[in-house]
Design a protein around this motif. Sequence first.
Motif, PDB file in Angstrom:
ATOM      1  N   SER A  30       1.106  -1.121  -0.001  1.00 42.04           N
ATOM      2  CA  SER A  30       0.024  -0.208   0.072  1.00 42.04           C
ATOM      3  C   SER A  30       0.864   1.293   0.148  1.00 42.04           C
ATOM      4  CB  SER A  30      -1.023  -0.008   1.265  1.00 42.04           C
ATOM      5  OG  SER A  30      -1.583   1.252   1.517  1.00 42.04           O
ATOM      6  N   ARG A  31       0.521   2.330  -0.804  1.00 39.53           N
ATOM      7  CA  ARG A  31       1.090   3.394  -0.895  1.00 39.53           C
ATOM      8  C   ARG A  31       0.344   4.639  -0.280  1.00 39.53           C
ATOM      9  NH1 ARG A  31       2.664   0.192  -4.356  1.00 39.53           N
ATOM     10  NH2 ARG A  31       4.909  -0.124  -5.378  1.00 39.53           N
ATOM     11  N   LEU A  32      -0.845   4.200   0.363  1.00 39.04           N
ATOM     12  CA  LEU A  32      -1.679   5.169   0.817  1.00 39.04           C
ATOM     13  C   LEU A  32      -1.163   6.008   1.911  1.00 39.04           C
ATOM     14  CD1 LEU A  32      -4.900   3.196   0.866  1.00 39.04           C
ATOM     15  CD2 LEU A  32      -4.293   4.904  -0.948  1.00 39.04           C
ATOM     16  N   GLU A  33      -1.466   7.437   2.077  1.00 38.16           N
ATOM     17  CA  GLU A  33      -1.169   8.063   3.392  1.00 38.16           C
ATOM     18  C   GLU A  33      -1.395   7.311   4.565  1.00 38.16           C
ATOM     19  OE1 GLU A  33       0.751  10.932   3.226  1.00 38.16           O
ATOM     20  OE2 GLU A  33       0.794  10.739   0.991  1.00 38.16           O
ATOM     21  N   ILE A  34      -0.637   7.295   5.431  1.00 32.56           N
ATOM     22  CA  ILE A  34      -0.551   6.606   6.689  1.00 32.56           C
ATOM     23  C   ILE A  34      -1.133   7.656   7.809  1.00 32.56           C
ATOM     24  CG2 ILE A  34       0.581   5.301   8.584  1.00 32.56           C
ATOM     25  CD1 ILE A  34       0.466   4.084   5.757  1.00 32.56           C
ATOM     26  N   ASP A  35      -2.190   6.938   8.788  1.00 33.20           N
ATOM     27  CA  ASP A  35      -2.594   8.078   9.718  1.00 33.20           C
ATOM     28  C   ASP A  35      -2.126   7.528  10.986  1.00 33.20           C
ATOM     29  OD1 ASP A  35      -4.253   9.686   8.048  1.00 33.20           O
ATOM     30  OD2 ASP A  35      -5.988   8.126   8.150  1.00 33.20           O
ATOM     31  N   ASN A  36      -1.730   8.079  11.940  1.00 30.42           N
ATOM     32  CA  ASN A  36      -1.169   7.589  13.233  1.00 30.42           C
ATOM     33  C   ASN A  36       0.033   6.887  12.759  1.00 30.42           C
ATOM     34  OD1 ASN A  36      -3.586   9.171  14.557  1.00 30.42           O
ATOM     35  ND2 ASN A  36      -4.628   7.191  14.098  1.00 30.42           N
ATOM     36  N   SER A  37       0.896   7.296  12.357  1.00 32.58           N
ATOM     37  CA  SER A  37       2.142   6.473  12.121  1.00 32.58           C
ATOM     38  C   SER A  37       2.903   5.902  13.387  1.00 32.58           C
ATOM     39  CB  SER A  37       2.980   7.427  11.367  1.00 32.58           C
ATOM     40  OG  SER A  37       3.718   8.321  11.915  1.00 32.58           O
ATOM     41  N   THR A  38       3.607   4.864  12.912  1.00 30.20           N
ATOM     42  CA  THR A  38       4.319   4.409  14.185  1.00 30.20           C
ATOM     43  C   THR A  38       5.537   4.208  14.055  1.00 30.20           C
ATOM     44  OG1 THR A  38       4.047   2.181  13.344  1.00 30.20           O
ATOM     45  CG2 THR A  38       2.496   2.980  14.768  1.00 30.20           C
ATOM     46  N   ASN A  39       6.248   5.243  13.056  1.00 36.47           N
ATOM     47  CA  ASN A  39       7.553   5.484  12.626  1.00 36.47           C
ATOM     48  C   ASN A  39       8.470   6.010  13.975  1.00 36.47           C
ATOM     49  OD1 ASN A  39       5.918   5.646  10.240  1.00 36.47           O
ATOM     50  ND2 ASN A  39       7.616   6.005   9.232  1.00 36.47           N
ATOM     51  N   LYS A  40       9.593   5.325  14.219  1.00 31.85           N
ATOM     52  CA  LYS A  40      10.402   5.753  15.161  1.00 31.85           C
ATOM     53  C   LYS A  40      11.817   5.623  14.618  1.00 31.85           C
ATOM     54  CE  LYS A  40       7.765   4.320  19.299  1.00 31.85           C
ATOM     55  NZ  LYS A  40       7.397   3.330  20.402  1.00 31.85           N
ATOM     56  N   VAL A  41      12.949   6.184  15.385  1.00 33.09           N
ATOM     57  CA  VAL A  41      14.120   5.987  14.885  1.00 33.09           C
ATOM     58  C   VAL A  41      14.808   5.960  16.397  1.00 33.09           C
ATOM     59  CG1 VAL A  41      14.320   7.568  12.896  1.00 33.09           C
ATOM     60  CG2 VAL A  41      14.670   8.580  15.134  1.00 33.09           C
ATOM     61  N   GLY A  42      15.918   5.272  16.296  1.00 34.85           N
ATOM     62  CA  GLY A  42      17.069   4.998  17.227  1.00 34.85           C
ATOM     63  C   GLY A  42      18.406   5.470  16.907  1.00 34.85           C
ATOM     64  N   LEU A  43      18.981   6.036  17.829  1.00 36.58           N
ATOM     65  CA  LEU A  43      20.428   6.672  17.397  1.00 36.58           C
ATOM     66  C   LEU A  43      21.512   5.980  18.343  1.00 36.58           C
ATOM     67  CD1 LEU A  43      19.770  10.597  17.858  1.00 36.58           C
ATOM     68  CD2 LEU A  43      19.476   9.177  15.611  1.00 36.58           C
ATOM     69  N   SER A  44      22.545   5.783  17.612  1.00 33.39           N
ATOM     70  CA  SER A  44      23.668   4.874  17.893  1.00 33.39           C
ATOM     71  C   SER A  44      24.074   5.489  19.199  1.00 33.39           C
ATOM     72  CB  SER A  44      24.772   4.652  16.697  1.00 33.39           C
ATOM     73  OG  SER A  44      25.403   6.086  16.442  1.00 33.39           O
ATOM     74  N   LYS A  45      24.192   6.831  19.537  1.00 31.83           N
ATOM     75  CA  LYS A  45      24.809   7.504  20.620  1.00 31.83           C
ATOM     76  C   LYS A  45      23.880   7.090  21.925  1.00 31.83           C
ATOM     77  CE  LYS A  45      22.334  11.988  19.960  1.00 31.83           C
ATOM     78  NZ  LYS A  45      21.592  11.748  21.217  1.00 31.83           N
ATOM     79  N   ASP A  46      22.739   6.614  21.696  1.00 29.78           N
ATOM     80  CA  ASP A  46      21.955   6.202  22.790  1.00 29.78           C
ATOM     81  C   ASP A  46      22.180   4.858  23.414  1.00 29.78           C
ATOM     82  OD1 ASP A  46      20.974   9.035  23.045  1.00 29.78           O
ATOM     83  OD2 ASP A  46      19.332   8.250  21.400  1.00 29.78           O
ATOM     84  N   ILE A  47      22.685   4.137  22.594  1.00 30.01           N
ATOM     85  CA  ILE A  47      22.766   2.648  22.777  1.00 30.01           C
ATOM     86  C   ILE A  47      23.749   2.358  24.117  1.00 30.01           C
ATOM     87  CG2 ILE A  47      23.637   0.246  22.103  1.00 30.01           C
ATOM     88  CD1 ILE A  47      22.981   1.353  19.271  1.00 30.01           C
ATOM     89  N   LYS A  48      23.164   1.565  25.070  1.00 35.56           N
ATOM     90  CA  LYS A  48      23.828   1.292  26.197  1.00 35.56           C
ATOM     91  C   LYS A  48      24.699  -0.003  26.115  1.00 35.56           C
ATOM     92  CE  LYS A  48      21.479   4.438  29.192  1.00 35.56           C
ATOM     93  NZ  LYS A  48      20.916   5.067  28.057  1.00 35.56           N
TER      94      LYS A  48
END
Length: 283
Positions: A30-48
């Motif tokens: 599906s290429r429809l616009e997404i409502d209430n997206s769950t997209n997240k990012v995690g940065l390497s500097k925050d990895i413990k």
Amino acid sequence: MKIIISLLVVACFVLSCQEEQKEEKEQEVSRLEIDNSTNKVGLSKDIKFIPLNPARGDKAPQAGAIYGNIRKDVATGYIGKFKNGFSSPPHIHNITYRAIVMNGELHNADEKAPKMWMTTGSIWTQPKGQSHITAAQGENAMAYIEIDSGPYLVKHEGEAFESDEKPINMHASNVIYLGKSESKLIGENCDAKIAYVWEKKNGENGYLLKLPTGFKGNVYSEGSIFFGIIISGKVAYTMPDSGKIIGLDQGSHFESKTKAIHDISTNEESLVYIRTNARFMIE
């Protein structure tokens, strides 16, 4: 008789076409616009990071979880860091893992096997119960490592046991990448390439995406599991709600838990590992 045979041929042809159309429809993302997206990012500097083997403390490789927890019975993806010159004693693990080299050179095999140094983008798997050693050379040697369940334990080789799994060591130079003319996961105007790394019966899959310098496009995903881990290079990720652009370096990642559109671009060739449990497409 000829009429009956002709009708059967036509019927088979129609059914065949219907099946092909059904398959193609099922493969569409599906290429429809997404409502209430769950997209997240995690940065390497925050990895413990914590010791991979608590018994060896700081002498052991260090493990930093991107998702999950190596100490618990959950699926986990983590970065393993190895000091230059590291070489482990023969040992086993209670669970199977798969790995992708990110930096430096790594060797993983039977204690008596000749060294095969694997570079960035190389892939290996280590079956549970099988005795082996792991060695590293080069500054900042590290790998992305993944398990389907835990906890991840390091045990003495004397506790070795047999399983029906076999190890795989594949140097980066032997990994085959497919382009838009060879894979339905790549859009017709897209210059990215994809390598199929692994597949499970439950529908989960692992892939490597090779993004060229100057790439700009979207990854369309539908899975309740979707991770994109930066193995090498850098990726600019545009958040769908705010439009904010976030730089993702090696070890950073993007993820989603529902249908999602991941807007990514690069200024250098980059390698991204994808783990998901549904179809996706890159355009």
